[in-house]
Design a protein around this motif. Structure first.
Motif, mmCIF file in Angstrom:
data_model
loop_
_atom_site.group_PDB
_atom_site.id
_atom_site.type_symbol
_atom_site.label_atom_id
_atom_site.label_comp_id
_atom_site.label_asym_id
_atom_site.label_seq_id
_atom_site.Cartn_x
_atom_site.Cartn_y
_atom_site.Cartn_z
ATOM 1 N N GLY A 219 58.213 42.989 37.540
ATOM 2 C CA GLY A 219 56.855 42.456 37.896
ATOM 3 C C GLY A 219 55.993 42.017 38.542
ATOM 4 N N CYS A 220 54.729 42.111 38.787
ATOM 5 C CA CYS A 220 54.109 41.924 40.388
ATOM 6 C C CYS A 220 53.369 41.153 40.179
ATOM 7 C CB CYS A 220 53.479 43.591 40.231
ATOM 8 S SG CYS A 220 53.117 44.227 39.002
ATOM 9 N N SER A 221 53.114 40.434 41.183
ATOM 10 C CA SER A 221 51.479 39.162 41.069
ATOM 11 C C SER A 221 50.951 40.050 42.151
ATOM 12 C CB SER A 221 51.846 38.089 41.906
ATOM 13 O OG SER A 221 51.452 37.385 42.613
ATOM 14 N N PHE A 222 49.868 39.356 42.518
ATOM 15 C CA PHE A 222 48.405 39.532 42.683
ATOM 16 C C PHE A 222 47.842 39.063 43.624
ATOM 17 C CE2 PHE A 222 48.999 43.679 40.260
ATOM 18 C CZ PHE A 222 48.914 44.730 41.128
ATOM 19 N N ALA A 223 48.556 37.669 43.368
ATOM 20 C CA ALA A 223 48.018 36.474 44.236
ATOM 21 C C ALA A 223 47.299 36.253 45.576
ATOM 22 C CB ALA A 223 49.259 35.101 43.935
ATOM 23 N N ASN A 224 47.618 37.118 46.165
ATOM 24 C CA ASN A 224 47.636 37.382 47.474
ATOM 25 C C ASN A 224 46.193 38.429 48.221
ATOM 26 O OD1 ASN A 224 49.035 40.614 46.215
ATOM 27 N ND2 ASN A 224 49.325 40.423 48.362
ATOM 28 N N GLU A 225 46.468 38.709 47.123
ATOM 29 C CA GLU A 225 44.164 39.441 46.812
ATOM 30 C C GLU A 225 43.721 38.292 46.430
ATOM 31 O OE1 GLU A 225 45.338 43.502 45.627
ATOM 32 O OE2 GLU A 225 46.397 43.515 46.447
ATOM 33 N N GLU A 226 43.713 37.812 45.539
ATOM 34 C CA GLU A 226 43.038 37.433 44.137
ATOM 35 C C GLU A 226 43.072 35.728 43.831
ATOM 36 O OE1 GLU A 226 41.052 39.363 42.890
ATOM 37 O OE2 GLU A 226 41.698 41.424 43.194
ATOM 38 N N GLU A 227 41.766 35.150 43.546
ATOM 39 C CA GLU A 227 41.877 33.462 43.330
ATOM 40 C C GLU A 227 42.403 33.655 42.085
ATOM 41 O OE1 GLU A 227 37.267 32.750 42.668
ATOM 42 O OE2 GLU A 227 37.868 33.155 44.738
ATOM 43 N N ALA A 228 42.518 32.713 41.779
ATOM 44 C CA ALA A 228 42.921 31.705 40.584
ATOM 45 C C ALA A 228 42.067 31.707 39.296
ATOM 46 C CB ALA A 228 43.024 30.187 40.468
ATOM 47 N N CYS A 229 42.120 32.565 38.210
ATOM 48 C CA CYS A 229 41.209 32.764 37.146
ATOM 49 C C CYS A 229 41.573 31.743 35.971
ATOM 50 C CB CYS A 229 41.680 34.196 36.211
ATOM 51 S SG CYS A 229 40.708 34.916 35.629
ATOM 52 N N MET A 230 42.733 31.694 35.310
ATOM 53 C CA MET A 230 43.111 30.542 34.460
ATOM 54 C C MET A 230 43.364 29.025 35.258
ATOM 55 S SD MET A 230 44.027 30.712 30.590
ATOM 56 C CE MET A 230 45.562 30.954 31.180
ATOM 57 N N TYR A 231 43.279 28.125 35.372
ATOM 58 C CA TYR A 231 43.914 26.551 35.373
ATOM 59 C C TYR A 231 44.110 25.727 35.075
ATOM 60 C CZ TYR A 231 39.176 26.389 36.891
ATOM 61 O OH TYR A 231 37.844 26.956 37.432
ATOM 62 N N GLN A 232 44.910 24.691 35.076
ATOM 63 C CA GLN A 232 44.584 23.614 33.955
ATOM 64 C C GLN A 232 45.311 22.690 35.336
ATOM 65 O OE1 GLN A 232 47.193 22.764 31.185
ATOM 66 N NE2 GLN A 232 45.916 21.291 29.663
ATOM 67 N N GLY A 233 44.664 21.545 35.551
ATOM 68 C CA GLY A 233 45.267 19.851 36.469
ATOM 69 C C GLY A 233 44.677 20.496 37.493
ATOM 70 N N ALA A 234 43.842 21.526 37.816
ATOM 71 C CA ALA A 234 43.271 21.188 39.040
ATOM 72 C C ALA A 234 41.160 21.421 38.653
ATOM 73 C CB ALA A 234 43.405 22.441 40.188
ATOM 74 N N HIS A 235 40.457 21.892 40.141
ATOM 75 C CA HIS A 235 39.672 21.971 39.660
ATOM 76 C C HIS A 235 39.144 23.140 40.599
ATOM 77 C CE1 HIS A 235 34.944 21.229 37.958
ATOM 78 N NE2 HIS A 235 34.910 21.420 40.029
ATOM 79 N N LYS A 236 38.046 23.941 40.314
ATOM 80 C CA LYS A 236 37.748 25.491 41.598
ATOM 81 C C LYS A 236 36.717 24.749 42.234
ATOM 82 C CE LYS A 236 38.085 29.883 41.504
ATOM 83 N NZ LYS A 236 38.414 30.936 40.182
ATOM 84 N N LEU A 237 36.716 24.824 43.593
ATOM 85 C CA LEU A 237 35.782 24.246 44.519
ATOM 86 C C LEU A 237 34.763 26.012 44.511
ATOM 87 C CD1 LEU A 237 37.805 22.686 47.072
ATOM 88 C CD2 LEU A 237 36.270 21.888 44.896
ATOM 89 N N GLU A 238 33.621 25.621 45.398
ATOM 90 C CA GLU A 238 32.596 27.155 45.487
ATOM 91 C C GLU A 238 33.143 27.625 46.057
ATOM 92 O OE1 GLU A 238 29.753 27.498 44.398
ATOM 93 O OE2 GLU A 238 30.076 25.405 43.559
ATOM 94 N N ASP A 239 34.992 27.658 47.027
ATOM 95 C CA ASP A 239 35.183 28.386 48.026
ATOM 96 C C ASP A 239 36.187 28.815 47.709
ATOM 97 O OD1 ASP A 239 36.990 26.278 47.818
ATOM 98 O OD2 ASP A 239 36.782 26.821 50.180
ATOM 99 N N GLY A 240 36.182 28.739 46.090
ATOM 100 C CA GLY A 240 37.470 30.121 45.164
ATOM 101 C C GLY A 240 38.782 28.954 45.372
ATOM 102 N N THR A 241 39.067 28.267 46.148
ATOM 103 C CA THR A 241 40.337 27.237 46.701
ATOM 104 C C THR A 241 40.274 25.872 44.830
ATOM 105 O OG1 THR A 241 39.622 25.944 47.495
ATOM 106 C CG2 THR A 241 40.804 27.925 48.909
ATOM 107 N N LEU A 242 41.535 25.627 44.902
ATOM 108 C CA LEU A 242 42.014 24.893 43.032
ATOM 109 C C LEU A 242 42.194 24.036 43.812
ATOM 110 C CD1 LEU A 242 44.273 26.519 40.457
ATOM 111 C CD2 LEU A 242 41.714 26.438 40.964
ATOM 112 N N LYS A 243 41.254 22.835 43.779
ATOM 113 C CA LYS A 243 41.930 21.393 44.496
ATOM 114 C C LYS A 243 42.905 20.092 43.229
ATOM 115 C CE LYS A 243 39.049 16.706 45.360
ATOM 116 N NZ LYS A 243 37.885 16.198 46.001
#
Length: 380
Positions: A219-243
């Motif tokens: 397995g491999c993850s690119f979360a250190n490079e990329e912001e969230a693309c699919m999510y639930q139980g959160a709202h994506k803010l303008e800066d790409g972070t999840l609230k």
């Protein structure tokens, strides 16, 4: 170390299949109107059938944990008492019935006949099922367990139903804005499906039928490079972070339909294929495996839109797979998230096509924050 083999496979699909023209009869009409994006999404994903753990009248028929337990019981349909020999339950999902207790122990609650066994619940999205498989694989390979069950299941339908978005639509009407939920929320309503799949993992092959030796899982993850693309139980803010939903009031959770599943479609199209399938070349090189030796290639795809894109990236990286070696059942089963790869393996396993010595490569991309799992199997 021992070898580890998938000796039995099973699946559970709730109720009857739902055709494209029936979907809104089950999911409902948001603001009483048919979706504007439904036809576009279905034309691209080419899904013809899916399954919901709901009736047309909106009554739930199964929980996620119950469907998983039914898939597990299917592994022992020929000898129900043998389930007592199982010593591990490893369960993955992205749609548990509750935040606590864990999904795995809730499944175990439906399986009193197993007795007291170890239970683990890897979290994640589409890769969660592969994480569950890897834990079972490692446990058997280390000779820590003898009969390990890996199971993956999803119950997306409650999050797709119209009432989940009605408060948001009413808020838009009050604000005199366009009363349609955004495409990032509507997009996934026409792709996701409910169901479960299970594998039995043992240290020796099945004596009375085919088995699949697990050669490796990477397995491999690119979360250190990329912001969230699919999510639930959160709202994506303008800066790409999840609230998190924990930081919203109950009123805001409803008005923003925070618990709806959302997909950043632009980010998905740009990143999902190239990141993981380019990285596959390095994995194959490290393992000393030649892609020409693959007999069946099972890619988990959320839409047939990505099929040609995966093919192009594999060709670019010098690891092409002829289309006659590809195997997927997306059109008939829908996107069942973490359980999709289990259902593909089950269908291939039951097809009678497998021959001893053949190589089967599994590929599972996860768009949530761009994670990938790859697995090589040998038919025994």
């Amino acid at each position: 170390m021992s070898e580890a083999y998938i000796t039995r496979v099973s699946k559970f699909l709730p109720n009857e299949g739902v055709a494209n023209e029936e979907m809104e009869e089950y999911l409902g009409f948001i603001n009483g109107k048919s979706s504007k994006s439904k036809a576009i999404v279905l034309r691209n994903n080419k899904i013809k059938n899916r399954y919901y753990a709901y009736t047309r009248e909106g009554q739930p028929t199964h929980t996620n944990a119950e469907m998983a337990a039914l898939a597990v019981k299917g592994l022992f349909s020929e000898n129900t008492s043998e389930i007592k020999e199982a010593d591990l339950l490893s369960a993955g999902t992205s749609s548990p019935d509750q935040l606590m207790p864990s999904h795995g122990v809730m499944i175990h609650g439906w399986l009193p006949e197993t007795g007291s066994i170890e239970v683990v619940s890897p979290s994640g999205v589409c890769c969660a099922g592969m994480h569950a498989l890897k834990y079972a694989y490692m446990s058997v390979k280390l000779q820590d367990k003898k009969k390990a069950i890996a199971v993956a299941s999803e119950r997306f339908s409650p999050s797709l139903r119209a009432e989940q978005f009605e408060e948001e639509v009413q808020e838009l009407i009050r604000l005199e804005q366009n009363p349609y939920v955004s495409f990032d929320k509507d997009f996934l309503r026409w792709m996701l499906s409910d169901g479960a799949g299970a594998f039995l993992i043992e240290g020796k092959p099945n004596e009375t039928g085919p088995s699949l030796r697990i050669d490796w899982i990477e397995g491999c993850s690119f979360a250190n490079e990329e912001e969230a693309c699919m999510y639930q139980g959160a709202h994506k803010l303008e800066d790409g972070t999840l609230k998190s939903f924990k930081d919203y009031s109950n009123e805001e959770i409803q008005s923003k339909s925070v618990f709806g599943i959302k997909q950043d479609v632009k980010l998905l199209s740009e990143k999902i294929v190239r990141l993981g399938f380019t990285n596959l070349k390095g994995i194959l090189t490290e393992k000393g495996f030649d892609m020409n030796d693959v007999d069946y290639f099972l890619p988990h795809i959320s839409s047939y839109f990505f099929e040609s894109k995966i093919e192009d990236v594999l060709i670019e990286n010098g690891i092409p797979v002829p289309k006659e070696k590809w195997f997927t059942n997306l059109a008939t089963k829908g996107n069942v998230g973490a359980a999709s790869i289990y259902m593909m393996v089950e269908e291939l396993f039951a097809s009678g096509k497998l021959e001893k010595g053949q190589k089967v490569l599994l590929a599972v991309p996860e768009s949530s924050r761009f994670s990938y799992m790859f697995c090589l199997l040998t038919v025994c």
